[in-house]
Design an enzyme around this catalytic site. Structure first.
Site, PDB file in Angstrom:
ATOM      1  N   HIS A 134       1.846   4.645  -2.881  1.00  0.00           N
ATOM      2  CA  HIS A 134       2.147   6.042  -2.602  1.00  0.00           C
ATOM      3  C   HIS A 134       3.317   6.520  -3.367  1.00  0.00           C
ATOM      4  O   HIS A 134       3.544   7.500  -3.847  1.00  0.00           O
ATOM      5  CB  HIS A 134       1.782   6.392  -1.307  1.00  0.00           C
ATOM      6  CG  HIS A 134       0.596   6.496  -0.860  1.00  0.00           C
ATOM      7  ND1 HIS A 134      -0.625   7.095  -1.313  1.00  0.00           N
ATOM      8  CD2 HIS A 134       0.016   5.986   0.510  1.00  0.00           C
ATOM      9  CE1 HIS A 134      -1.510   6.736  -0.550  1.00  0.00           C
ATOM     10  NE2 HIS A 134      -1.274   6.170   0.525  1.00  0.00           N
TER      11      HIS A 134
ATOM     12  N   HIS B 111       0.814  -1.124   0.045  1.00  0.00           N
ATOM     13  CA  HIS B 111      -0.052   0.009  -0.001  1.00  0.00           C
ATOM     14  C   HIS B 111       0.937   1.419  -0.068  1.00  0.00           C
ATOM     15  O   HIS B 111       0.793   2.015  -0.834  1.00  0.00           O
ATOM     16  CB  HIS B 111      -0.902  -0.015   1.179  1.00  0.00           C
ATOM     17  CG  HIS B 111      -1.735   1.117   1.474  1.00  0.00           C
ATOM     18  ND1 HIS B 111      -3.011   1.107   1.045  1.00  0.00           N
ATOM     19  CD2 HIS B 111      -1.381   2.431   1.856  1.00  0.00           C
ATOM     20  CE1 HIS B 111      -3.642   2.481   1.118  1.00  0.00           C
ATOM     21  NE2 HIS B 111      -2.626   3.211   1.853  1.00  0.00           N
ATOM     22  N   GLU B 112       1.739   1.391   0.823  1.00  0.00           N
ATOM     23  CA  GLU B 112       2.570   2.506   1.153  1.00  0.00           C
ATOM     24  C   GLU B 112       3.626   2.659  -0.060  1.00  0.00           C
ATOM     25  O   GLU B 112       3.808   3.889  -0.673  1.00  0.00           O
ATOM     26  CB  GLU B 112       3.337   2.618   2.405  1.00  0.00           C
ATOM     27  CG  GLU B 112       2.579   2.443   3.691  1.00  0.00           C
ATOM     28  CD  GLU B 112       1.534   3.755   3.677  1.00  0.00           C
ATOM     29  OE1 GLU B 112       1.959   4.631   3.115  1.00  0.00           O
ATOM     30  OE2 GLU B 112       0.648   3.553   4.389  1.00  0.00           O
TER      31      GLU B 112
ATOM     32  N   HIS C 214       3.613   6.715  -7.002  1.00  0.00           N
ATOM     33  CA  HIS C 214       2.803   7.940  -7.410  1.00  0.00           C
ATOM     34  C   HIS C 214       3.870   9.009  -7.504  1.00  0.00           C
ATOM     35  O   HIS C 214       3.876   9.749  -8.253  1.00  0.00           O
ATOM     36  CB  HIS C 214       1.392   7.979  -6.516  1.00  0.00           C
ATOM     37  CG  HIS C 214       0.503   8.674  -7.076  1.00  0.00           C
ATOM     38  ND1 HIS C 214      -0.601   9.260  -6.446  1.00  0.00           N
ATOM     39  CD2 HIS C 214       0.370   9.629  -8.399  1.00  0.00           C
ATOM     40  CE1 HIS C 214      -1.478   9.776  -7.131  1.00  0.00           C
ATOM     41  NE2 HIS C 214      -0.733  10.285  -8.353  1.00  0.00           N
TER      42      HIS C 214
END
Length: 713
Positions: A499, A495-496, A502
């Protein structure tokens, strides 16, 4: 989770990221490739060995935190902030004397960058650095930059230089879409401060902004403050579950996983007992936000907060939440019925499901139905293996490799922080990720992504590489084994990293919209999408190996794990709908029709289904009301988008390079520089409706037929 600064117009925008692609305003193709370093080492091995910390003291000059020379000592923050403030003054002069045009936006962005480069870094250091002197110096830097931001947001001459550009139709039409959007975002931030109002109203707006910041800080502290009760009021046999202080028992949380029903009930009723000061603080915060929104031209705070998001307005959000609630209701009732059955089995004399029950009983049902004891999975998920898995996935999808790089002396704040270079197969070095993964004293217990430096195109044509930190709280390795992750930790890591990618892949012209600096309901899409990859056997099979035997993780274990997550998932989602609706009502029409507690009671009964417990006030512990005011729905909407992207583009083949490139081009490449719905539309090749979002979330709750076949073999 994203952590971003709380600065105004010139601070980091909400939360988003951006990669290079071939779209309009995208600069990926025009930026020269960076050379590849020979000092990089494979990422998997780097995370399964202890860092050679002692070597750092023998070789090389001291570089300072993140390679910033001034930050080799705490006092360096003062030097860095003074340098940024001097540069700011020069840039303000330039902005006010430059004729309106694209150059105006570039100067504004450079102004934003010079402040963010200190503020974003200080925001991280003030909570994460182990040394108090560094934390205090960073805190002071945040205050100084914050004061400067307030001054800039009320500088009429600066505002007028941007206004001249945006009121000249011919000039506006000549701007490329990204430049125009960034100019409008700066203007939006100015007007939130009331700069377009007359002098008296402007002062009121400034005072309200200051008051809201103070109330937010006070409320946030109060959300975690423990409650205490006299010892004799608690049954003796449960007292040992709590902290004892003289004649009192301290309750510092909900104890949601405690097996004893009475422990959970006591914790719920005591921890959520209303505090008069906190209640007054929340009421003042909500009414101040409403007053400010009305003053600057919005009918409610929610209308103001949702401008530029996927949802666009609170009416759409409420339509989304109500439709989702209707579709969930039958499934939620079945979940509660299942919990009731389990409670009756374990506690026959009191089988009514209460608000303190779902986390515990859904866990019991999960464990009974599927054998998913974390200790069975951990040996297959060594940290090195998981990092290698991410490396394989990113390489096949996006042509990206992660390499470990030895940090210089003084560059990191703890010797177990690893530095990763993110390298594209043809574009070269894209940026750096600092991995602060391990538990230590005084470290915040949260998994999150921090932007330290945003990417942007500099005046000399060079690209300012993005720098981020990923913070997790993983156990350290032992003498007998490397760091082993539970399935939940592995999913959080993916999940991290969503980020971080991105942030890394964005090649925006402007740092004001770099990476995660995008609308909140879009910002979680890349991270949630990575959870789908983390739960797909074809991906997991690439890296999950027993750290001792090398045996791969059996397919049925992955399937059991994935299906176990769907147990009581409707009730979990219904709870999120309730929280999101409560947030919308609190930030909707004022004055509120009732007290915040009465509204909580009504909303809980309508949108959740479990009874309200008298003399409790859960809203006083709702910390997200500060950072996500009127935007709590964002997680549900981001999940809906991520689910649609997964099913449309990656379900058939999670390593599809063409789909990966499209994902980069259409969604990651624009940060906050493009309307979020346009990015979603570009990826899905259609404009999804509210019904599409709801259907995606509901379909995600269904069990996979394939699993039943596999488990019956």
């Amino acid at each position: 989770m994203l952590c971003t600064g709380r600065l105004g117009g010139f601070g980091a925008r909400a939360a988003a990221l951006r990669p290079g692609g071939a779209g309009r305003g995208s600069l990926g193709a025009g930026i020269r490739a960076r050379r590849v370093s020979t000092s990089w080492s494979p990422v998997g091995a780097a995370f399964n060995v202890k860092p050679q910390g002692s070597r750092w003291d023998l070789f090389g000059e001291r570089r300072g935190l993140f390679g910033v020379p001034e930050l080799s000592v705490p006092e360096g923050f003062h030097i860095a902030q003074e340098k940024a403030l001097r540069k700011t003054e020069l840039l303000v002069e330039r902005a006010c004397s430059t004729p309106p045009g694209p150059q105006t936006v570039l100067i504004f962005d450079e102004l934003s960058d010079s402040l963010c480069r200190v503020a974003d870094l200080a925001d991280f250091v003030k909570i994460a650095h182990p040394e108090p002197a560094f934390r205090e110096a960073a805190e002071e830097a945040c205050r100084s930059i914050g004061t400067m931001v307030e001054k800039l947001n009320t500088n009429v001459e600066l505002y007028q230089s941007l206004q001249k550009l945006l009121t000249d139709k011919k000039l506006v039409d000549s701007l490329d879409p990204e430049t125009r959007r960034v100019a409008e975002l700066f203007m939006f931030d100015f007007e939130i401060s009331g700069i377009h109002l007359d002098k008296e109203k402007r002062k009121t707006a400034v005072d309200l902004n200051v008051k809201i910041l103070d109330l937010s800080s006070t409320f946030l502290m109060g959300t975690n403050f423990p409650n205490k009760i006299e010892k004799h009021l608690l049954p003796e046999h449960i007292r040992h579950n709590f902290i004892s202080a003289g004649d009192h028992i301290i309750i510092d949380g909900l104890h949601a996983e405690a097996p004893d029903d009475l422990v959970r009930e006591a914790a719920y009723k005591i921890f959520l007992y209303p505090n008069a000061g906190q209640l007054k603080c929340l009421e003042e915060l909500l009414s101040s936000r409403d007053l400010l929104a009305k003053l600057v031209g919005y009918s409610t705070f929610s209308h103001r907060a949702l401008q530029g998001t996927i949802a666009k307005n609170p009416e759409t959000v409420m339509q989304f939440l109500e439709k989702l609630s209707d579709k969930l209701s039958e499934r939620t009732l079945k979940d509660f019925e299942m919990m009731r059955g389990m409670k009756m089995k374990l506690n026959p004399q009191n089988s009514e499901v209460m608000p303190w029950d779902p986390p515990y009983y859904s866990g019991v049902i999960r464990a009974e139905r599927y054998n998913i004891e974390p200790s069975l999975y951990c040996p297959f998920f060594s940290l090195g293996a998981c990092m290698e898995g991410l490396n394989i996935l990113l390489n096949r999808l996006l042509g990206i490799s992660l390499y470990a790089e030895q940090p210089a002396k003084g560059e990191v704040w703890s010797e177990d922080v690893r530095k990763l270079a993110v390298v594209h197969e043809s574009e070269g070095l894209l940026g750096y990720i600092y991995c602060d993964f391990f538990q230590r004293a005084d470290k915040p217990h949260q998994d999150c992504h921090f932007t330290i430096r945003g990417g942007r195109l500099k005046e000399d044509g060079d690209y300012q590489l993005p720098v981020v930190v990923l913070m997790l709280n993983l156990p350290r390795s032992s003498k007998s084994s490397p760091t082993l992750l539970t399935p939940g930790m592995m999913e959080n890591l993916f999940h991290e990293m969503g980020h971080a990618m991105h942030s890394m892949l964005g090649r925006t012209r402007y740092q004001h919209v770099t990476g995660t600096r995008c609308p909140t309901d879009f910002a979680e899409v890349p991270s949630i999408l990575m959870e789908y990859f983390a739960n797909d056997y074809r991906v997991v099979n690439q890296f999950a190996r027993h750290y001792q035997t090398g045996q791969p993780l059996p397919k049925n274990m992955v399937s059991r794990l994935c299906e176990s997550k769907k147990v009581c998932a409707a009730a979990d989602m219904q709870l999120q709908v309730f929280y999101s609706t409560l947030d919308q009502i609190y930030h909707g029409k004022h004055p509120l029709r009732n007290s915040t507690t009465d509204i909580l009671k009504e909303t809980q009964e309508k949108f959740y289904g479990l009874p309200y417990v008298p003399n409790t006030a859960w809203q006083l512990r709702f910390s997200h009301l500060v950072g996500y005011g009127a935007k709590y729905y964002s997680y549900l909407m981001s999940r809906a988008v991520a689910c649609m992207v997964w099913k449309e583009c990656f379900l058939q083949d999670p390593f599809n390079r063409a789909a990966g490139e499209r994902y980069r081009r259409e969604m990651l490449a624009h940060g906050g520089g493009r309307e979020p719905m346009l990015m979603v539309e570009g990826m899905l090749q259609k404009c999804p409706s509210v019904d599409d979002f709801v259907s995606a979330l509901i379909s995600d709750l269904d069990l996979d037929f394939e699993t039943f076949l596999m488990d019956s073999e």
